[in-house]
Design an enzyme around this catalytic site. Structure first.
Site, PDB file in Angstrom:
ATOM      1  N   HIS A 137     -11.351 -55.557 -58.532  1.00 32.64           N
ATOM      2  CA  HIS A 137     -12.809 -55.671 -58.375  1.00 32.64           C
ATOM      3  C   HIS A 137     -13.205 -56.802 -57.431  1.00 32.64           C
ATOM      4  O   HIS A 137     -14.374 -56.922 -57.074  1.00 32.64           O
ATOM      5  CB  HIS A 137     -13.489 -55.904 -59.732  1.00 32.64           C
ATOM      6  N   ASP A 174      -6.445 -47.323 -62.355  1.00 31.03           N
ATOM      7  CA  ASP A 174      -7.267 -48.029 -63.346  1.00 31.03           C
ATOM      8  C   ASP A 174      -8.518 -47.176 -63.605  1.00 31.03           C
ATOM      9  O   ASP A 174      -8.996 -46.488 -62.705  1.00 31.03           O
ATOM     10  CB  ASP A 174      -7.669 -49.398 -62.782  1.00 31.03           C
ATOM     11  N   HIS A 176     -11.480 -48.006 -63.944  1.00 31.73           N
ATOM     12  CA  HIS A 176     -12.636 -48.470 -63.173  1.00 31.73           C
ATOM     13  C   HIS A 176     -12.351 -48.324 -61.679  1.00 31.73           C
ATOM     14  O   HIS A 176     -11.212 -48.510 -61.241  1.00 31.73           O
ATOM     15  CB  HIS A 176     -12.936 -49.942 -63.503  1.00 31.73           C
TER      16      HIS A 176
HETATM   17 ZN   LIG Z   1     -10.259 -51.331 -65.422  1.00 25.22          ZN
END
Ligand SMILES: [Zn+2]
Length: 320
Positions: A137, A174, A176
């Protein structure tokens, strides 16, 4: 296959507040799952600390400095004795740094880059890098989603700078979307970024029509979907992109929070899906990159789901 493991112990000392899902116990659970007899052939090695210059492969110096200066000082002996809690500083709504976070982040970068060195030197076919804080991220100049620096992105650049890799593929399963990795490489055709992730879900990016310069492949999955939809997306979108790209190195952003036990998302994968996806990527690594494959831990917040999934993933890495 020969498989190396890097799991720097300083990564346990990046602390987060009580109740925070991204916690040191994640690595403890993973490490204890790797104590079984079936992992005796795993080549456990020490990685050097990362160099601060490596951060600058993908992040501006001003950003690195902002993180470094946010690191709080350690509590002293007297404070410890009086039960003073460890100091933590928030650098984003859900991302914090503790006194050892700078060292932990550098160790994560060092281990990821050492993994790249290892596979290019032929010292192992593939490497699993068990580190935290995670990275996918982290955008060029923004910490978010528990991530400070983008370990996988830095490792991709390291492969290009130190080993002359022309094309590096980052495959991110992942749950996300790896907005940070996409942000860093979206105008760079030398890096392919493919992501399967739940959508809608944090961080909100990762739609199919976000394609960069043709080097970004997003395969969003609806909440409640599972193995069949994941494998379909992997087979119809990720693998063909990889076949067209012919990478010199495959890096996996290996989060295990798409597991059905995970508390942060609603996908229903199990260990068998991570085993399957690992096999598919190893097949491409054999075909295109002389088996070179580096897998770097991202998320995974249910300790059992994380440790069993990572164990299945690493078992497949060892077996081929
Ligand atoms: Zn994640």
């Amino acid at each position: 296959m020969s498989t190396r493991l890097y799991n720097p112990s300083i990564c346990l000392e990046h602390l987060t507040p009580p109740g925070h899902p991204e916690r040191p116990d994640r690595l403890r659970a993973l490490n204890s799952a790797l104590e079984g007899d079936e992992f005796y052939r795993l080549d456990r090695a020490e990685a050097p600390m990362g160099e601060e210059e490596a951060i600058l492969y993908v992040h501006p110096e001003s950003y690195a400095e902002r993180i470094r200066t946010a690191i709080p000082r350690e509590i002293d002996e007297e404070e410890r004795e009086s039960g003073h809690p460890q100091r933590l500083t928030r650098v984003d709504s859900d991302t914090v740094v503790s006194p050892k976070s700078w060292k932990a982040a550098l160790a994560a970068i060092g281990a990821s880059n050492a993994a790249v060195d290892t596979v290019f030197a032929g010292e192992a076919d593939n490497v699993f890098v068990a580190v935290r804080p995670p990275g996918h991220h982290a955008e060029r100049d923004r910490a978010m989603g528990f991530c400070l620096f983008n370990n996988a992105a830095i490792a991709a650049r390291h492969a290009q700078r130190r080993h002359g890799a022309e094309r590096v593929a980052i495959i991110d399963w992942d749950v996300h979307h790896g907005n940070g990795t996409q942000d860093i490489f979206q105008s760079d055709p030398t890096v392919l970024y493919c992501s399967t992730h739940q959508m809608p879900l944090y961080p909100g990016t990762g739609a199919k029509d976000e394609t960069g310069v043709g080097n970004i492949v997003n395969a969003p999955l609806s909440p409640g979907t599972g193995s069949r939809e994941f494998r379909e997306a992997f087979t119809s979108r990720v693998l063909p992109a990889l076949d067209d790209f012919r990478p010199d190195l495959i890096i996996i952003s290996a989060g295990f929070d798409a597991h059905h036990r995970d508390p942060l998302a609603e996908l229903n994968l199990d260990e068998g899906d991570f085993d399957w996806a690992t096999g598919k990527l190893m097949d491409r690594a054999e075909r295109f990159s002389a088996n070179r494959l580096v897998s770097i831990l991202e998320g995974g917040y249910d300790l059992q789901g994380l440790s069993q999934s990572a164990a299945a993933h690493i078992t497949r890495l060892m077996k081929g």
